[in-house]
Design an enzyme around this catalytic site. Structure first.
Site, PDB file in Angstrom:
ATOM      1  N   CYS A 273       0.794  -1.241   0.000  1.00  0.00           N
ATOM      2  CA  CYS A 273       0.000   0.000   0.000  1.00  0.00           C
ATOM      3  C   CYS A 273       0.821   1.282   0.000  1.00  0.00           C
ATOM      4  O   CYS A 273       0.761   2.065  -0.944  1.00  0.00           O
ATOM      5  CB  CYS A 273      -0.930  -0.002   1.214  1.00  0.00           C
ATOM      6  SG  CYS A 273      -2.075  -1.384   1.184  1.00  0.00           S
TER       7      CYS A 273
HETATM    8  N1  LIG Z   1      -2.970  -6.028   2.063  1.00  0.00           N
HETATM    9  C1  LIG Z   1      -3.433  -4.998   2.727  1.00  0.00           C
HETATM   10  O1  LIG Z   1      -3.110  -4.810   3.886  1.00  0.00           O
HETATM   11  C2  LIG Z   1      -4.382  -3.988   2.094  1.00  0.00           C
HETATM   12  C3  LIG Z   1      -4.988  -3.024   2.931  1.00  0.00           C
HETATM   13  C4  LIG Z   1      -5.891  -2.128   2.387  1.00  0.00           C
HETATM   14  C5  LIG Z   1      -6.158  -2.164   1.027  1.00  0.00           C
HETATM   15  N2  LIG Z   1      -5.553  -3.087   0.209  1.00  0.00           N
HETATM   16  C6  LIG Z   1      -5.928  -3.079  -1.208  1.00  0.00           C
HETATM   17  O2  LIG Z   1      -6.762  -4.189  -1.468  1.00  0.00           O
HETATM   18  C7  LIG Z   1      -6.509  -4.703  -2.776  1.00  0.00           C
HETATM   19  C8  LIG Z   1      -6.171  -6.185  -2.699  1.00  0.00           C
HETATM   20  O3  LIG Z   1      -4.958  -6.344  -1.965  1.00  0.00           O
HETATM   21  P1  LIG Z   1      -4.516  -7.718  -1.311  1.00  0.00           P
HETATM   22  O4  LIG Z   1      -3.405  -7.391  -0.396  1.00  0.00           O
HETATM   23  O5  LIG Z   1      -5.688  -8.458  -0.793  1.00  0.00           O
HETATM   24  O6  LIG Z   1      -3.949  -8.481  -2.617  1.00  0.00           O
HETATM   25  P2  LIG Z   1      -3.555 -10.034  -2.738  1.00  0.00           P
HETATM   26  O7  LIG Z   1      -2.560 -10.125  -3.824  1.00  0.00           O
HETATM   27  O8  LIG Z   1      -3.268 -10.612  -1.384  1.00  0.00           O
HETATM   28  O9  LIG Z   1      -4.906 -10.734  -3.218  1.00  0.00           O
HETATM   29  C9  LIG Z   1      -5.496 -10.485  -4.452  1.00  0.00           C
HETATM   30  C10 LIG Z   1      -6.160 -11.762  -4.947  1.00  0.00           C
HETATM   31  O10 LIG Z   1      -6.817 -11.452  -6.170  1.00  0.00           O
HETATM   32  C11 LIG Z   1      -6.659 -12.536  -7.042  1.00  0.00           C
HETATM   33  N3  LIG Z   1      -6.894 -12.088  -8.400  1.00  0.00           N
HETATM   34  C12 LIG Z   1      -6.055 -11.443  -9.251  1.00  0.00           C
HETATM   35  N4  LIG Z   1      -6.665 -11.203 -10.438  1.00  0.00           N
HETATM   36  C13 LIG Z   1      -7.928 -11.681 -10.319  1.00  0.00           C
HETATM   37  C14 LIG Z   1      -9.035 -11.735 -11.199  1.00  0.00           C
HETATM   38  N5  LIG Z   1      -8.965 -11.233 -12.444  1.00  0.00           N
HETATM   39  N6  LIG Z   1     -10.168 -12.307 -10.761  1.00  0.00           N
HETATM   40  C15 LIG Z   1     -10.237 -12.824  -9.493  1.00  0.00           C
HETATM   41  N7  LIG Z   1      -9.218 -12.810  -8.630  1.00  0.00           N
HETATM   42  C16 LIG Z   1      -8.073 -12.250  -9.035  1.00  0.00           C
HETATM   43  C17 LIG Z   1      -5.261 -13.021  -6.768  1.00  0.00           C
HETATM   44  O11 LIG Z   1      -5.059 -14.357  -7.209  1.00  0.00           O
HETATM   45  C18 LIG Z   1      -5.184 -12.884  -5.249  1.00  0.00           C
HETATM   46  O12 LIG Z   1      -5.614 -14.067  -4.607  1.00  0.00           O
HETATM   47  C19 LIG Z   1      -5.414  -3.835  -3.358  1.00  0.00           C
HETATM   48  O13 LIG Z   1      -5.988  -2.807  -4.109  1.00  0.00           O
HETATM   49  C20 LIG Z   1      -4.761  -3.242  -2.129  1.00  0.00           C
HETATM   50  O14 LIG Z   1      -4.149  -1.996  -2.405  1.00  0.00           O
HETATM   51  C21 LIG Z   1      -4.678  -4.015   0.732  1.00  0.00           C
END
Ligand SMILES: NC(=O)c1ccc[n+]([C@@H]2O[C@H](COP(=O)([O-])OP(=O)(O)OC[C@H]3O[C@@H](n4cnc5c(N)ncnc54)[C@H](O)[C@@H]3O)[C@@H](O)[C@H]2O)c1
Length: 436
Positions: A273
């Site tokens: 992030c």
């Molecule tokens: N990790 C954090 O602490 C956090 C906190 C706040 C916001 N975010 C935001 O949340 C969002 C997700 O982050 P995350 O950390 O969960 O990511 P992540 O990589 O852990 O998980 C994303 C998931 O999406 C899947 N994916 C990718 N393309 C896809 C598709 N076309 N269809 C279905 N699934 C698909 C991936 O296989 C993966 O399992 C990002 O925008 C991030 O900035 C993350």
């Protein structure tokens, strides 16, 4: 009106089926929370190995126990790569990655690919919520036209909201339920549905007037962190020149009960992030002829931190008549922050690469990462070195990069020949400890 009321009633009575799309750090805890309160949840992901693992009741995220997945499966949770099942869901919550491309511009490909895979299966009476962090306008400009492309009208047939995630992985003081959640709708009816969708699982949902306001809220939160971390990183350099310990100063300043929020310096920014999200705004602001100078400056200061730490390692070794080239260096903590196993954008990896390129013989120790994971752009054929007195004393330098609570700091202090501390863990000075 009927459609709107039916969906709201279904959500409030927990009879709605919730589809979580993207089962990662954000999607998985959200799935657990919906299961916990009694919704039927379907998880969608393109990664077959994640889907298989969940179907077998196994977690792939360290702080989420497999037991929690098992009990969700027992309550009817299913995961799938089959997007035709999207039509079964009443709500679809998108939690897919939003990284930067190699030009440090927003890469919306995951959000757009996901939306494109949903569109053929959308039907009247569903709500679609985007949670991925992104620039203001993404929901309106990118999701809306795609969702309406087959004739559904947002606000009338289908409901569209943006509600950013505020997960803080590894922080035991907050859970999905207790972290207030901001929500903006494309229309007032969309917002009403969004509030019903989240109101059942989150203690406090905070409505805002538009999806754009919700998108910018999330960016403001993360930019606030990036800029303040940049500020303390610069203060660290100034304090060091004056022979003052910045950590002592921050701890003292934090006793002020108003108007000061402590941020801590470190070897650089990490995680999915804080190093990334601010540049979503920088990119979008250009369209409006605005330069985001605070973001750029903080980015410049924060990204210079690994080199600052390397210079400290070089001068620490120099004091004992050694060079980085040929020295055995043990890096403590390779996750991007303490007490997690997440390596994304970890500054430790940058430090390891820089030291290796300068000729050091690199090892690492991290209780959360027994083996150096497969990463797209980084490669080390290493496993975690156990922290024993013999192992510690065998290195020319021990570099504390991520200060996990599981490390035994007394043991490290007593046995390492030379410690470079980039986290302010050792406040009391000692001859063999260098603050970085
Ligand atoms: N990790 C954090 O602490 C956090 C906190 C706040 C916001 N975010 C935001 O949340 C969002 C997700 O982050 P995350 O950390 O969960 O990511 P992540 O990589 O852990 O998980 C994303 C998931 O999406 C899947 N994916 C990718 N393309 C896809 C598709 N076309 N269809 C279905 N699934 C698909 C991936 O296989 C993966 O399992 C990002 O925008 C991030 O900035 C993350």
């Amino acid at each position: 009106m009927m459609r709107l009321n039916n969906l709201i009633i279904k959500l409030k009575e927990k009879k709605a089926i919730v589809g979580i799309v993207g089962l990662g750090y954000v999607g998985l805890p959200l799935m657990l929370r919906y299961c916990e309160v009694g919704y039927k949840v379907i998880g969608f992901d393109i990664d077959q190995s994640k889907v298989d693992s969940l179907q077998n009741g196994k977690s792939y995220i360290e702080h989420i126990p497999s037991q929690a997945i098992e009990s969700a499966v027992a309550k009817g949770f299913e995961s799938t790569t089959d997007f035709s099942r999207v039509s079964e869901a009443d709500a679809l919550i998108l939690c897919v990655p939003t990284p930067l491309n190699k030009y440090r511009e927003p890469d919306l490909s995951f959000v757009l690919d996901t939306t494109d895979s949903l569109v053929p299966y959308l039907r009247p009476g569903q709500v679609v919520s985007l949670e991925s962090t992104t620039y203001p306008g993404t929901t309106d400009e990118e999701l809306l036209p795609r969702i309406e492309s087959l004739g559904l009208k947002a606000g009338k047939d289908i409901y569209l909201v943006y509600s950013p995630e505020r997960e803080d992985p590894g922080n035991p003081n907050f859970s999905t339920r207790t972290i207030p959640k901001v929500c903006g709708g494309h229309t007032p009816a969309c917002l009403e549905v969004g509030l019903s969708l989240y109101g059942q699982v989150i203690d406090k949902v905070v409505p805002v007037s538009s999806t754009r306001a919700a998108e910018l809220t999330k960016l403001l939160e993360n930019i606030h962190r990036a800029v303040n971390i940049g500020l303390v990183n610069e203060m660290k350099i100034v304090a060091d020149k004056m022979d003052i310990d910045i950590h002592e100063v921050i701890r003292a300043a934090a006793t002020k009960p108003f108007g000061f929020v402590p941020y801590y310096p470190g070897p650089g920014l990490g995680g999915h992030c804080i190093p990334i999200d601010p540049f979503y705004l920088t990119w979008k602001a250009r369209e409006y002829g605005v330069h985001t100078r605070f973001i750029e400056l903080a980015g410049e200061v924060n990204s210079s931190m690994p080199d600052y730490v390397i210079a400290k390692v070089a001068s620490a070794l120099n004091l004992v008549k050694k060079a980085i080239n040929g020295s055995r260096i043990l890096v403590l903590g390779i996750a991007y922050k303490k007490n997690v196993d997440d390596m994304r954008e970890s500054p430790s990896v940058m430090l390891m690469e820089k030291l290796r390129d300068l000729g050091a013989d690199i090892s690492y120790s991290d209780p959360h990462l027994p083996a150096f994971p497969v990463m797209r752009e980084h490669h080390f054929e290493l496993s975690s070195v156990p922290l024993t007195p013999e192992n510690l004393s065998a290195y020319d330098c021990v570099l504390l990069a991520t200060d996990h609570d599981k490390f035994n700091y007394e043991l490290i202090k007593a046995n390492a020949k030379l410690i470079v501390d980039s986290r302010g863990r050792y406040l009391a000075s000692a001859d063999h400890i260098v603050k970085a």
